[in-house]
Design a protein around this motif. Structure first.
Motif, PDB file in Angstrom:
ATOM      1  N   LEU A  20       0.847  -1.196   0.000  1.00  0.00           N
ATOM      2  CA  LEU A  20       0.000   0.000   0.000  1.00  0.00           C
ATOM      3  C   LEU A  20       0.879   1.241   0.000  1.00  0.00           C
ATOM      4  N   HIS A  21       0.672   2.106  -0.973  1.00  0.00           N
ATOM      5  CA  HIS A  21       1.515   3.290  -1.112  1.00  0.00           C
ATOM      6  C   HIS A  21       0.923   4.485  -0.377  1.00  0.00           C
ATOM      7  N   TRP A  22       1.638   5.594  -0.421  1.00  0.00           N
ATOM      8  CA  TRP A  22       1.188   6.785   0.291  1.00  0.00           C
ATOM      9  C   TRP A  22       0.578   7.799  -0.661  1.00  0.00           C
ATOM     10  N   PHE A  23       0.278   8.963  -0.147  1.00  0.00           N
ATOM     11  CA  PHE A  23      -0.490  10.000  -0.832  1.00  0.00           C
ATOM     12  C   PHE A  23       0.121  10.352  -2.189  1.00  0.00           C
ATOM     13  N   GLU A  24      -0.654  10.161  -3.262  1.00  0.00           N
ATOM     14  CA  GLU A  24      -0.290  10.498  -4.643  1.00  0.00           C
ATOM     15  C   GLU A  24       0.807   9.623  -5.244  1.00  0.00           C
ATOM     16  N   ARG A  25       1.393   8.746  -4.503  1.00  0.00           N
ATOM     17  CA  ARG A  25       2.474   7.912  -5.042  1.00  0.00           C
ATOM     18  C   ARG A  25       1.898   6.620  -5.597  1.00  0.00           C
ATOM     19  N   CYS A  26       2.718   5.561  -5.684  1.00  0.00           N
ATOM     20  CA  CYS A  26       2.227   4.294  -6.227  1.00  0.00           C
ATOM     21  C   CYS A  26       3.044   3.141  -5.680  1.00  0.00           C
ATOM     22  N   SER A  27       2.430   1.965  -5.654  1.00  0.00           N
ATOM     23  CA  SER A  27       3.137   0.745  -5.255  1.00  0.00           C
ATOM     24  C   SER A  27       3.783   0.055  -6.445  1.00  0.00           C
ATOM     25  N   SER A  28       3.206   0.248  -7.632  1.00  0.00           N
ATOM     26  CA  SER A  28       3.620  -0.525  -8.802  1.00  0.00           C
ATOM     27  C   SER A  28       5.053  -0.243  -9.233  1.00  0.00           C
ATOM     28  N   THR A  29       5.480   1.013  -9.182  1.00  0.00           N
ATOM     29  CA  THR A  29       6.780   1.361  -9.762  1.00  0.00           C
ATOM     30  C   THR A  29       7.761   2.020  -8.791  1.00  0.00           C
ATOM     31  N   LYS A  32      11.402   1.195  -3.755  1.00  0.00           N
ATOM     32  CA  LYS A  32      11.450   0.345  -2.561  1.00  0.00           C
ATOM     33  C   LYS A  32      10.555  -0.882  -2.702  1.00  0.00           C
ATOM     34  N   PHE A  33       9.366  -0.685  -3.302  1.00  0.00           N
ATOM     35  CA  PHE A  33       8.470  -1.822  -3.480  1.00  0.00           C
ATOM     36  C   PHE A  33       8.993  -2.784  -4.548  1.00  0.00           C
ATOM     37  N   LYS A  34       9.614  -2.263  -5.590  1.00  0.00           N
ATOM     38  CA  LYS A  34      10.173  -3.128  -6.631  1.00  0.00           C
ATOM     39  C   LYS A  34      11.327  -3.962  -6.077  1.00  0.00           C
ATOM     40  N   MET A  35      12.180  -3.352  -5.286  1.00  0.00           N
ATOM     41  CA  MET A  35      13.314  -4.081  -4.723  1.00  0.00           C
ATOM     42  C   MET A  35      12.855  -5.117  -3.711  1.00  0.00           C
ATOM     43  N   LEU A  36      11.870  -4.749  -2.887  1.00  0.00           N
ATOM     44  CA  LEU A  36      11.336  -5.722  -1.941  1.00  0.00           C
ATOM     45  C   LEU A  36      10.693  -6.890  -2.671  1.00  0.00           C
ATOM     46  N   ARG A  49       1.418  -5.399  -5.956  1.00  0.00           N
ATOM     47  CA  ARG A  49       1.691  -3.965  -5.824  1.00  0.00           C
ATOM     48  C   ARG A  49       0.525  -3.230  -6.502  1.00  0.00           C
ATOM     49  N   PHE A  50      -0.335  -2.673  -5.685  1.00  0.00           N
ATOM     50  CA  PHE A  50      -1.624  -2.141  -6.128  1.00  0.00           C
ATOM     51  C   PHE A  50      -1.631  -0.618  -6.013  1.00  0.00           C
ATOM     52  N   ASP A  51      -2.206   0.064  -7.010  1.00  0.00           N
ATOM     53  CA  ASP A  51      -2.274   1.527  -7.023  1.00  0.00           C
ATOM     54  C   ASP A  51      -3.716   2.002  -6.848  1.00  0.00           C
ATOM     55  N   PHE A  52      -3.899   2.988  -5.982  1.00  0.00           N
ATOM     56  CA  PHE A  52      -5.217   3.565  -5.785  1.00  0.00           C
ATOM     57  C   PHE A  52      -5.615   4.410  -7.000  1.00  0.00           C
ATOM     58  N   SER A  53      -6.870   4.847  -7.019  1.00  0.00           N
ATOM     59  CA  SER A  53      -7.403   5.615  -8.147  1.00  0.00           C
ATOM     60  C   SER A  53      -6.504   6.785  -8.533  1.00  0.00           C
ATOM     61  N   TRP A  54      -6.250   6.887  -9.836  1.00  0.00           N
ATOM     62  CA  TRP A  54      -5.488   7.982 -10.436  1.00  0.00           C
ATOM     63  C   TRP A  54      -4.053   8.071  -9.918  1.00  0.00           C
ATOM     64  N   CYS A  55      -3.540   6.970  -9.396  1.00  0.00           N
ATOM     65  CA  CYS A  55      -2.147   6.899  -8.964  1.00  0.00           C
ATOM     66  C   CYS A  55      -1.461   5.789  -9.753  1.00  0.00           C
ATOM     67  N   GLY A  56      -0.208   6.013 -10.129  1.00  0.00           N
ATOM     68  CA  GLY A  56       0.533   4.977 -10.821  1.00  0.00           C
ATOM     69  C   GLY A  56      -0.162   4.477 -12.062  1.00  0.00           C
ATOM     70  N   LEU A  57      -0.477   3.181 -12.087  1.00  0.00           N
ATOM     71  CA  LEU A  57      -1.084   2.532 -13.249  1.00  0.00           C
ATOM     72  C   LEU A  57      -2.601   2.675 -13.300  1.00  0.00           C
ATOM     73  N   SER A  58      -3.202   3.159 -12.231  1.00  0.00           N
ATOM     74  CA  SER A  58      -4.664   3.159 -12.137  1.00  0.00           C
ATOM     75  C   SER A  58      -5.288   4.428 -12.697  1.00  0.00           C
ATOM     76  N   ILE A  93       2.579  -4.553   3.544  1.00  0.00           N
ATOM     77  CA  ILE A  93       3.564  -3.493   3.752  1.00  0.00           C
ATOM     78  C   ILE A  93       2.875  -2.188   3.388  1.00  0.00           C
ATOM     79  N   ALA A  94       2.742  -1.285   4.340  1.00  0.00           N
ATOM     80  CA  ALA A  94       2.019  -0.034   4.123  1.00  0.00           C
ATOM     81  C   ALA A  94       2.911   1.151   4.434  1.00  0.00           C
ATOM     82  N   HIS A  95       2.983   2.086   3.499  1.00  0.00           N
ATOM     83  CA  HIS A  95       3.821   3.276   3.655  1.00  0.00           C
ATOM     84  C   HIS A  95       2.955   4.501   3.922  1.00  0.00           C
TER      85      HIS A  95
END
Length: 253
Positions: A20-29, A32-36, A49-58, A93-95
């Protein structure tokens, strides 16, 4: 809503890790999440690695972002994956703000281990702190605002009016007042009480975005990383905490 699923090479999955990523960021790319993910799949974990609405790939609409809405999105994704995969052991893992989303969500499901990276749980006080920092940059840029002194410069009525604004602009988005009106009353710390043994808390000693002192809960498993920042993705910073996460999660297998 999109994300990336990474599976071990031989498909022999022992457990899942959801990011789970933080405000406006993304988990997909995010680095830290890619290396983990790379290390976790080698240890037979599957990773989402999931992205919330309008973040990253979503796709979607960032204007309507709230913690409750992001929690609903993640529950939907989780339920969809339960149907497709055997999620017998699930870790998260939540940031930062992702920890607040998890706080809402984790009460509805059974989790094994939780890793909280600089959790922004105390939204009530953090929003006021961020408001003062922003205001003082305009009014008195030479003044250093810290967690210890921000309350001296807080005008609560101005803060409340700012929360109601519908034209607020973040670094890359517009956002409605719903997030601020919801979060300014919330401290999610109590949601994790009683789970301290199953949580690894990692924070950076000089985190200016979410100061460690903002937390109103103490975790038994805590690692304070020296001289880090809120992203915590510089190579020398990652070296201080990445292996701790892997060891903590692998301890259940």
């Amino acid at each position: 809503i999109r994300g990336i699923v990474s599976l071990p090479n031989n498909w022999n999955c022992k457990a899942w890790v959801l990011c789970l990523h933080w405000f406006e960021r993304c988990s997909s790319t995010e680095k830290k999440f890619k290396m983990l993910t790379q290390d976790l799949t080698e240890k037979m974990f599957a990773v989402l690695r999931f992205d919330f609405s309008w973040c990253g790939l979503s796709d979607g609409d960032f204007r309507s972002t709230t913690i409750a809405k992001q929690s609903e999105e993640f529950i939907s994704v989780f339920e969809a994956f339960k149907k497709k995969y055997d999620l017998n052991k699930v870790n998260v893992i939540a940031h930062s703000l992702g920890a607040c989303v998890l706080a809402e969500w984790q009460q509805n499901v059974e989790l094994d281990k939780i890793v909280l990276l600089a959790p922004a749980l105390n939204q009530k006080d953090l929003l006021r702190y961020w408001f003062v920092v922003s205001q003082m940059k305009k009014k008195n840029p030479e003044l250093e605002i810290t967690w210890e002194n921000y309350s001296e410069y807080l005008d609560e009525s101005d803060f409340q009016e700012d929360c109601k604004r519908q034209d607020k602009m973040t670094k890359v988005n517009m956002i409605n007042s719903d997030y601020f009106l919801e979060a300014e009353k919330r401290d999610f710390s109590k949601c994790f009480e009683g789970k301290e043994n199953d949580i690894l808390h990692i924070h950076w000693s000089k985190d200016l975005a979410v100061p460690p002192e903002s937390l109103n809960i103490s975790f038994k498993n805590t690692l304070i990383v020296e001289n880090g920042d809120h992203d915590m993705e510089k190579p020398d910073h990652l070296e201080q905490w990445k292996d701790k996460v892997l060891t903590f999660l692998a301890g259940q297998l």
